[in-house]
Every structure is written in C-alpha cells, then in structure tokens.
Design a protein around this motif. Structure first.
Motif, mmCIF file in Angstrom:
data_model
loop_
_atom_site.group_PDB
_atom_site.id
_atom_site.type_symbol
_atom_site.label_atom_id
_atom_site.label_comp_id
_atom_site.label_asym_id
_atom_site.label_seq_id
_atom_site.Cartn_x
_atom_site.Cartn_y
_atom_site.Cartn_z
ATOM 1 N N LYS A 31 6.047 -0.055 -8.112
ATOM 2 C CA LYS A 31 5.449 1.211 -7.686
ATOM 3 C C LYS A 31 4.187 0.871 -6.919
ATOM 4 O O LYS A 31 3.484 -0.091 -7.244
ATOM 5 C CB LYS A 31 5.102 2.080 -8.888
ATOM 6 N N ASN A 32 3.875 1.700 -5.897
ATOM 7 C CA ASN A 32 2.780 1.328 -5.012
ATOM 8 C C ASN A 32 2.263 2.524 -4.229
ATOM 9 O O ASN A 32 2.907 3.568 -4.169
ATOM 10 C CB ASN A 32 3.261 0.248 -4.040
ATOM 11 N N ASN A 33 1.126 2.331 -3.600
ATOM 12 C CA ASN A 33 0.598 3.276 -2.621
ATOM 13 C C ASN A 33 0.273 2.499 -1.340
ATOM 14 O O ASN A 33 -0.776 2.653 -0.736
ATOM 15 C CB ASN A 33 -0.616 4.040 -3.170
ATOM 16 N N PHE A 34 1.218 1.682 -0.931
ATOM 17 C CA PHE A 34 1.081 0.771 0.200
ATOM 18 C C PHE A 34 1.158 1.511 1.532
ATOM 19 O O PHE A 34 1.910 2.465 1.686
ATOM 20 C CB PHE A 34 2.203 -0.283 0.139
ATOM 21 N N ARG A 35 0.383 1.033 2.489
ATOM 22 C CA ARG A 35 0.498 1.422 3.895
ATOM 23 C C ARG A 35 0.290 0.156 4.719
ATOM 24 O O ARG A 35 -0.644 -0.606 4.430
ATOM 25 C CB ARG A 35 -0.552 2.459 4.288
ATOM 26 N N PRO A 36 1.115 -0.081 5.732
ATOM 27 C CA PRO A 36 0.980 -1.298 6.540
ATOM 28 C C PRO A 36 -0.147 -1.191 7.564
ATOM 29 O O PRO A 36 0.069 -1.187 8.771
ATOM 30 C CB PRO A 36 2.354 -1.433 7.203
ATOM 31 N N LEU B 251 7.822 0.149 3.751
ATOM 32 C CA LEU B 251 7.972 1.559 3.377
ATOM 33 C C LEU B 251 7.828 1.687 1.864
ATOM 34 O O LEU B 251 8.590 1.063 1.114
ATOM 35 C CB LEU B 251 9.326 2.104 3.837
ATOM 36 N N PRO B 252 6.852 2.461 1.398
ATOM 37 C CA PRO B 252 6.557 2.517 -0.040
ATOM 38 C C PRO B 252 7.762 2.813 -0.926
ATOM 39 O O PRO B 252 7.921 2.174 -1.969
ATOM 40 C CB PRO B 252 5.504 3.624 -0.150
#
Length: 150
Positions: A48-53, A38-39
């Motif tokens: 800091k991130n714009n992660f998506r699994p 979860l970002p």
C-alpha cells in the motif's frame, strides 16, 4: 534467464551491502513502468502506498507486517529508471534501515530486463538484508502476475 527466473546477487562495498535482483519480463518497458509507478498497480505487487512519480515526492509504503517505510523519490526517467529512498526508522539499529532502491528497465528482443538494486544495508543488519533478498524475489513474482492481468 527465463521470465520465471530471477537472478539475485549480493554486492558488498566497504561497510555497505546491496541486494540486486534481475528478471526478464515478456512485456515492453512502458507496461513495467506503469506497474512501477501507478499506485493501484504498485499496491498489488509491492505494498500500500501514496506514491507519485515526481522527483522529491515523499511517500510511505505500508507493509503487511505493520511496518511503514518512509520514502522519497530521487530519480524519475520515464520507462528507464526509477529510484527512491527506502527507510525504516527503528530504535534497534539492526532494523533501522536507510537504503535506496533503484529500478532500471532495459529493452530486450523479447521484452524488458528489470534490475532492482537496494543498497545501504550495514553489516550488522543481517536479518533485514536476508529479508530483502527473499522479499524482492517474491515481489518480482507478484509483479509478473500483475503484468499478466494489466
């Protein structure tokens, strides 16, 4: 190994070095998975991130030092394994890092063992390698704090 202790190992195969950090957490795999994917939680303990699994998703991690890591999700096995590239493009080859980070979650009687493996350090990248050894121990300590609050 208590939950407050991390075990760090070093692996060298050919011209590649790997940092491995393992810690047992007193939380179920599902809770660790949320903190890994979860970002807003990822930002609290990592960057800091714009992660998506999602396999193939390109994202960035923004370090407090001003650096930006270019990443791509390679493996998503919910509550079990997560892997992504961890690349830091730099003109100086000592810092031009192309690596892969893999998290493996293993249920235990008292919670979950989390293993982080970052592979891809070249022999001339001593400062980046030492920084990763130090950094991942700190990240795991911050992760413990996030898990206690989440």
């Amino acid at each position: 190994m208590s939950e407050a202790q991390s075990r760090t190992s070093n692996i060298m195969t050919g011209d590649e070095r790997t940092v491995v950090v393992e810690r047992e957490f007193s939380h179920p795999p599902e809770k660790l998975w949320r903190a890994l994917t979860l970002p807003h939680l990822l930002e609290e303990w990592l960057m800091k991130n714009n992660f998506r699994p999602v396999q193939g998703h390109h994202f960035n991690l923004q370090g407090e030092w001003g650096g930006v890591l270019d990443c791509e999700v390679l493996i998503v096995e919910q509550n079990k394994r997560l892997s992504y590239t961890w690349n830091f493009p730099h003109e100086n080859q000592e810092f031009n890092l192309e690596s892969v980070v893999t998290f493996t979650l293993t249920p235990t009687d008292t919670g979950t063992r989390l293993r982080m493996e970052q592979r891809g350090f070249r022999p001339h990248q001593k400062q980046a390698y030492q920084g990763a050894k130090f950094g991942w121990r700190n990240f795991f300590s911050a992760l413990e704090g996030v898990l206690e609050q989440a």
